[in-house]
Design an enzyme around this catalytic site. Structure first.
Site, PDB file in Angstrom:
ATOM      1  N   GLU A   1      -3.577   7.877   0.795  1.00 56.05           N
ATOM      2  CA  GLU A   1      -3.937   9.067   0.010  1.00 56.05           C
ATOM      3  C   GLU A   1      -3.693   8.865  -1.474  1.00 56.05           C
ATOM      4  O   GLU A   1      -4.069   9.708  -2.294  1.00 56.05           O
ATOM      5  CB  GLU A   1      -3.152  10.289   0.513  1.00 56.05           C
TER       6      GLU A   1
ATOM      7  N   CYS B   1       3.612   5.727   6.256  1.00 53.56           N
ATOM      8  CA  CYS B   1       4.948   5.435   5.740  1.00 53.56           C
ATOM      9  C   CYS B   1       6.018   5.704   6.798  1.00 53.56           C
ATOM     10  O   CYS B   1       6.068   5.017   7.805  1.00 53.56           O
ATOM     11  CB  CYS B   1       5.175   6.210   4.450  1.00 53.56           C
TER      12      CYS B   1
ATOM     13  N   HIS C   1       0.408   4.100   1.346  1.00 57.12           N
ATOM     14  CA  HIS C   1      -0.122   5.453   1.135  1.00 57.12           C
ATOM     15  C   HIS C   1      -1.620   5.428   0.828  1.00 57.12           C
ATOM     16  O   HIS C   1      -2.013   5.294  -0.336  1.00 57.12           O
ATOM     17  CB  HIS C   1       0.636   6.137   0.005  1.00 57.12           C
TER      18      HIS C   1
END
Length: 291
Positions: free
Chosen positions: A270, A185, A268
């Site tokens: 994750e 990001c 993202h």
């Protein structure tokens, strides 16, 4: 419908008001604090159509304003046509969010990954702690360039990436080494700026858990995203390339170096909230660390 706790506790939303399109927010309550993305709500305010009592109580306890009774789907359509907008009385300034001093994790391991915290989601740390490396989490302006480390990871965070002058300057020194670097990001934008590319503000930004991206090899993934800036592809140096692209507007969703172990993604991997399609990118980072 889901992921409202993770979104609100994401430091990237500092200084912003979140409009939730789904008409009922809080339908499964507030999850335990250990699953949050930070220790508090970072959003400045929340707008919903309907909110559960427990959700409203949570916001009240956190001193975060809540507006209900709004046709948020109509408001979302308006924002989609007009772009991101300032609230009356707001300067648009977004504060830096980082830790005050370094913290180490996984200290049983000898080799170290430097985790640059620009407003990090905790699930990034949870994923990195699965790797057999010590994690040294440092403030955004901490100069780690002369330390002994195996790799560098740049986190997400709020605001204009061009404002992170210290972070960019430190990374430029690291780029002179052949050490793996991964960014997520804001970290992707900082990598682009450290490579001497430029960034620009997107009219709409990319928010939500269903953003489609395409890898340079043609594979497609559904991703979780929250960003308002992007790397300007036209300014990317010749030794860098676009490794992911947004399928809605063709904007840059990641950059990578052609010969050195540097890569980033604008989304993202994750997740938390959102799909886990791209968690394999942490495995890719591990391969670079071990090569």
């Amino acid at each position: 419908m889901t992921g409202y706790v993770e979104s609100l506790t994401d430091p990237s939303y500092s200084g912003q008001i979140l409009v939730f399109t789904y008409p009922l927010i809080g339908n499964y309550g507030v999850s335990p604090k250990e699953t949050w993305e930070s220790t508090k709500i970072h959003a400045t305010g929340v707008v919903t159509s309907t909110a559960s009592e427990s959700f409203a109580k949570w916001l009240q306890d956190q001193n975060v304003p809540l507006m209900t009774g709004v046709d948020t789907r109509a408001l979302t359509k308006y924002l989609r046509s007009k772009g991101t907008m300032l609230v009356k009385g707001s300067s648009g300034d977004i504060p830096f969010v980082s830790i005050p001093k370094p913290i180490s994790y996984n200290t049983q391991f000898k080799k170290t990954i430097i985790l640059v915290d620009c407003g990090m989601k905790m699930n990034i740390l949870r994923e990195l702690m699965k790797l057999p490396f010590q994690i040294k989490r440092v403030p955004r302006d901490y100069d780690y360039s002369q330390e002994d480390f195996a790799g560098v990871f740049l986190s997400n965070g709020p605001g204009d990436p061009a404002d992170y002058t210290e972070t960019i300057a430190i990374l430029k020194k690291v780029f002179k080494k052949n050490i793996p670097v991964m960014g997520i990001c804001l970290g992707s934008q900082i990598m682009g700026l450290a490579a001497e590319a430029k960034t620009y503000k997107l009219k709409f930004g990319h928010r939500g858990h269903n953003q489609p991206v395409q890898m340079d090899d043609g594979k497609c993934f559904i991703t979780s995203q929250n960003h308002g800036y992007a790397v300007d592809e036209k300014t990317l140096p010749s030794d860098w390339y676009v490794n992911f692209r947004n399928l809605n507007d063709s904007s840059v969703e990641g950059v990578a170096h052609k010969t050195k172990p540097f890569f980033s993604v604008q989304f993202h991997p994750e997740s938390h909230p959102g799909p886990t399609d791209t968690r394999w990118l942490f495995d890719h980072f591990l391969k670079l660390l071990n090569s």
